[in-house]
Design a protein around this motif. Structure first.
Motif, PDB file in Angstrom:
ATOM      1  N   UNK A   9       0.861  -1.174   0.000  1.00  0.00           N
ATOM      2  CA  UNK A   9       0.000   0.000   0.000  1.00  0.00           C
ATOM      3  C   UNK A   9       0.899   1.226   0.000  1.00  0.00           C
ATOM      4  N   UNK A  10       0.339   2.346  -0.381  1.00  0.00           N
ATOM      5  CA  UNK A  10       1.146   3.547  -0.552  1.00  0.00           C
ATOM      6  C   UNK A  10       1.796   3.975   0.766  1.00  0.00           C
ATOM      7  N   UNK A  11       3.092   4.233   0.727  1.00  0.00           N
ATOM      8  CA  UNK A  11       3.801   4.726   1.896  1.00  0.00           C
ATOM      9  C   UNK A  11       4.177   3.659   2.898  1.00  0.00           C
ATOM     10  N   UNK A  12       3.973   2.381   2.569  1.00  0.00           N
ATOM     11  CA  UNK A  12       4.261   1.285   3.501  1.00  0.00           C
ATOM     12  C   UNK A  12       5.158   0.278   2.798  1.00  0.00           C
ATOM     13  N   UNK A  13       6.146  -0.235   3.520  1.00  0.00           N
ATOM     14  CA  UNK A  13       7.031  -1.250   2.959  1.00  0.00           C
ATOM     15  C   UNK A  13       6.242  -2.513   2.625  1.00  0.00           C
ATOM     16  N   UNK A  14       6.559  -3.157   1.506  1.00  0.00           N
ATOM     17  CA  UNK A  14       5.869  -4.410   1.161  1.00  0.00           C
ATOM     18  C   UNK A  14       6.073  -5.471   2.247  1.00  0.00           C
ATOM     19  N   UNK A  15       5.055  -6.283   2.457  1.00  0.00           N
ATOM     20  CA  UNK A  15       5.121  -7.384   3.410  1.00  0.00           C
ATOM     21  C   UNK A  15       4.900  -8.693   2.659  1.00  0.00           C
ATOM     22  N   UNK A  16       5.729  -9.673   2.977  1.00  0.00           N
ATOM     23  CA  UNK A  16       5.668 -10.970   2.300  1.00  0.00           C
ATOM     24  C   UNK A  16       5.009 -11.981   3.235  1.00  0.00           C
ATOM     25  N   UNK A  17       3.925 -12.565   2.809  1.00  0.00           N
ATOM     26  CA  UNK A  17       3.166 -13.499   3.631  1.00  0.00           C
ATOM     27  C   UNK A  17       3.116 -14.857   2.937  1.00  0.00           C
ATOM     28  N   UNK A  32      12.869 -10.873   0.523  1.00  0.00           N
ATOM     29  CA  UNK A  32      13.883 -10.156   1.286  1.00  0.00           C
ATOM     30  C   UNK A  32      14.035 -10.748   2.674  1.00  0.00           C
ATOM     31  N   UNK A  33      15.025 -10.272   3.378  1.00  0.00           N
ATOM     32  CA  UNK A  33      15.359 -10.859   4.686  1.00  0.00           C
ATOM     33  C   UNK A  33      14.254 -10.660   5.711  1.00  0.00           C
ATOM     34  N   UNK A  34      13.461  -9.583   5.570  1.00  0.00           N
ATOM     35  CA  UNK A  34      12.427  -9.332   6.581  1.00  0.00           C
ATOM     36  C   UNK A  34      11.091  -9.976   6.205  1.00  0.00           C
ATOM     37  N   UNK A  35      11.156 -11.001   5.376  1.00  0.00           N
ATOM     38  CA  UNK A  35       9.916 -11.607   4.874  1.00  0.00           C
ATOM     39  C   UNK A  35       9.057 -12.196   5.961  1.00  0.00           C
ATOM     40  N   UNK A  36       9.652 -12.545   7.101  1.00  0.00           N
ATOM     41  CA  UNK A  36       8.874 -13.176   8.166  1.00  0.00           C
ATOM     42  C   UNK A  36       8.047 -12.176   8.954  1.00  0.00           C
ATOM     43  N   UNK A  37       8.229 -10.881   8.689  1.00  0.00           N
ATOM     44  CA  UNK A  37       7.493  -9.888   9.441  1.00  0.00           C
ATOM     45  C   UNK A  37       5.995 -10.012   9.169  1.00  0.00           C
ATOM     46  N   UNK A  38       5.185  -9.841  10.198  1.00  0.00           N
ATOM     47  CA  UNK A  38       3.739  -9.859   9.965  1.00  0.00           C
ATOM     48  C   UNK A  38       3.287  -8.565   9.316  1.00  0.00           C
ATOM     49  N   UNK A  39       2.094  -8.591   8.730  1.00  0.00           N
ATOM     50  CA  UNK A  39       1.540  -7.385   8.130  1.00  0.00           C
ATOM     51  C   UNK A  39       1.276  -6.352   9.206  1.00  0.00           C
ATOM     52  N   UNK A  40       1.576  -5.097   8.922  1.00  0.00           N
ATOM     53  CA  UNK A  40       1.377  -4.046   9.910  1.00  0.00           C
ATOM     54  C   UNK A  40      -0.096  -3.733  10.015  1.00  0.00           C
ATOM     55  N   UNK A  41      -0.472  -3.062  11.107  1.00  0.00           N
ATOM     56  CA  UNK A  41      -1.852  -2.622  11.277  1.00  0.00           C
ATOM     57  C   UNK A  41      -2.084  -1.482  10.315  1.00  0.00           C
ATOM     58  N   UNK A  42      -2.763  -1.751   9.220  1.00  0.00           N
ATOM     59  CA  UNK A  42      -2.896  -0.783   8.148  1.00  0.00           C
ATOM     60  C   UNK A  42      -3.707   0.431   8.555  1.00  0.00           C
TER      61      UNK A  42
END
Length: 588
Positions: A8-16, A102-112
């Motif tokens: 989403x705009x202004x947010x780093x991509x998250x890999x799930x 990327x290395x941070x792929x395990x991060x959960x999705x942020x509270x949008x």
């Protein structure tokens, strides 16, 4: 296994990463991909794996689900690299090993909900979309979106499933409030049913259905209209269904939708089958028939609640009734003799609930009851004598059709010179008498509106019409005491029916109905009026093999301010199974 790149705009991509047959997307915390912004529905869409392929399915969301810029109108097959748009988010679908993470792929999705609000996803117009766009590279699919279609924010059409509560952003600290749709059990994916729903909805946008009043007058016997709609449906089916879908399934889908758009849909055949007495509809997915005294589940269904609503509207249109959602509850007799009672969605949680009763044939007579062995000759003679000697008969039974048939049979023996008032029996109760009135208390009125003329008022007015006898089907609470007053006022030789399992049960129910409107101070009066004005009680019962018998004929008399029963005939049962009914009529 597949990966979703959430952006989403202004947010780093998250890999799930997911390794499960179904992934849900929505604003609920329980979603596999929770997206907590107001333009995402609580249950927005889902990604499912079936028959070796992944599909994305919109769950009737307010703002829609899009794949590569095209709105999803039915289950859409996904290929690696497809972009799914939900609210302000894009979800890139990748099959396993198609792209390194990327290395941070395990991060959960942020509270949008706490992030900057991105630009809404595209909702292209049909003029900008070609059938080949699905197969274009992802770069081409990310063209600049057009403004959000105005229809996406419009309220639901009549009969369309709707949420009963507002759609605010959830508070993490509070349990999620559930809508009716969320409470329902989510079934396995049925691609055919999903496609049927979407094509029906798309077909409503065709020019033929722009005028709702005209829409309700359509019938399947208008061949020119049928051909025109079929031709347009071919295009909708081609756009919606996978190329691998067989021609047979396409034909079934086309005919099914035609019947819903121009006729009475899945109940069309049952409305005109003589052996189907009643139709029960418990929401779009459940149709139950009462056929020859036996209940059976029909295999058909409506494509959606909206289809059910429009077919109900078409049935009632003939009675001059325009169905409004706010009425909620209704009980109507159509000019054709069909009784339609129901509770609309959302007051009926799983969809509009209906009971449709068919007009009865005029063939029921004492002779026909003799032929089918529902009575014997002694009972036939007793019933005929009762009508000649002006005796009032109460008919009791558990089955509506059985009560009506017995009512018709006995009433046919009333001397032809009598002036009759047929109450609440519709056009189906046809008797040989030339001088008769057919009256309906509250006909065409909704139960939650003020009834201008009810059965009680009609009964009060009958003496002014010089009526000799009353033939009343299934007396209700609002008219029971008035019927007793009418009988006491000189209308002996009348016939009426009430629900019950025995003579005593039927009279007690009738007594309680009279007291419901007269009050406890009239308790003794109701008992006296029953004892003085009701002469016979005939009880009809249907057995395990669907055969029916008049199981009791009892005399009524008054004793010390109360009524008393003396049984004169009964049917003694010896064998009662689904295959066999044995017994004999006994004169007491």
């Amino acid at each position: 296994m597949f990966t979703i790149i959430l952006q989403s705009e202004g947010v780093e991509p998250k890999y799930l990463d997911f390794d499960k047959p179904e992934v849900t997307v929505g604003r609920l915390s329980s979603s596999d991909i929770p997206l907590k912004v107001s333009n995402v529905s609580k249950q927005h869409s889902r990604i499912v794996f079936r028959e070796g392929r992944h599909f994305v399915i919109d769950r009737k969301s307010t703002n829609g689900t899009f794949v590569n810029g095209k709105r999803v109108s039915a289950p859409k097959s996904l290929k690696s690299g497809d972009k799914i748009y939900v609210g302000d988010f894009s979800l890139t679908f990748l099959l396993a090993d198609d792209q390194a993470k990327p290395k941070d792929a395990s991060q959960p999705a942020v509270d949008a909900a706490t992030e900057a609000k991105p630009v809404p996803p595209p909702l292209p117009s049909s003029s900008d979309v070609t059938p080949q766009e699905d197969e274009q590279p992802a770069e081409a699919a990310e063209a600049t979106p057009e403004p959000m279609d105005e229809a996406a924010s419009m309220p639901p059409l009549p009969g369309e499933p709707m949420e009963l509560i507002p759609d605010p952003i959830e508070d993490e600290d509070e349990p999620a409030r559930q809508t009716i749709e969320q409470q329902a059990e989510v079934t396995d994916l049925d691609l055919f049913a999903e496609a049927r729903y979407q094509i029906f909805r798309d077909a409503l946008d065709l020019d033929e259905f722009g005028d709702e009043d005209l829409f309700l007058t359509y019938r399947l016997d208008n061949q020119e209209l049928v051909d025109a709609v079929k031709e347009k449906l071919e295009g909708l089916i081609a756009e919606t269904l996978d190329e691998q879908t067989s021609d047979e399934k396409k034909d079934i889908l086309r005919e099914t939708i035609i019947e819903e758009l121009l006729g009475f849909g899945p109940i069309e055949q049952y409305l005109f089958e003589e052996d189907v007495e009643e139709i029960f509809i418990n929401g779009p997915d459940s149709i139950v028939l009462f056929r020859n005294g036996v209940k059976e589940v029909a295999g058909e269904s409506f494509s959606c609640e909206e289809s059910l609503f429009y077919i109900l509207s078409r049935i009632l249109h003939s009675a001059g009734i325009h169905v409004e959602e706010e009425h909620g509850i209704f009980d109507i007799q159509t000019p054709d003799g069909f009784g339609v009672s129901g509770v609309l969605y959302p007051f009926s949680v799983k969809g509009t609930a209906l009971r449709i009763t068919k007009p009865v044939s005029a063939g029921a007579s004492v002779d026909s009851l003799l032929v089918e062995e529902s009575i014997d000759q002694d009972i036939a003679d007793a019933l005929r004598e009762a009508m000649v000697s002006n005796k009032t008969v109460a008919i009791v039974g558990l089955n509506d059709g059985d009560r009506l048939d017995l009512l018709t049979a006995i009433a046919s023996e009333i001397p032809l010179r009598a002036r009759l008032a047929l109450l609440n029996a519709g056009r189906g109760l046809a008797l040989p008498h030339e001088d008769q009135l057919t009256l309906e208390g509250g006909a065409g009125e909704f139960l939650d509106a003020d009834l201008e003329i009810g059965t009680a008022e009609l009964l009060q007015h009958l003496p002014r019409l010089n009526v000799d006898r009353i033939v009343a089907l299934d007396v209700r609470e609002d008219a029971a005491m008035e019927l007793l007053f009418a009988l006491n006022g000189g209308m002996a030789g009348s016939i009426f029916s009430v629900f019950g399992s025995s003579a005593e049960d039927g009279l007690k129910r009738f007594e309680r109905m009279a007291l419901a409107y007269a009050g406890d101070d009239a308790h003794r009066l109701a008992k006296e009026l029953i004892g003085a004005n009701v002469d016979l009680v005939a009880v009809v019962k249907r057995f395990a093999n669907s055969k029916r018998r008049l199981v009791s004929l009892a005399e009524v008399s008054e004793a010390d301010g109360n009524w008393k029963l003396t049984e004169r005939f009964r049917f003694d049962v010896k064998t009662d199974t689904a295959d066999k009914l044995e017994g004999e009529f006994v004169k007491l």
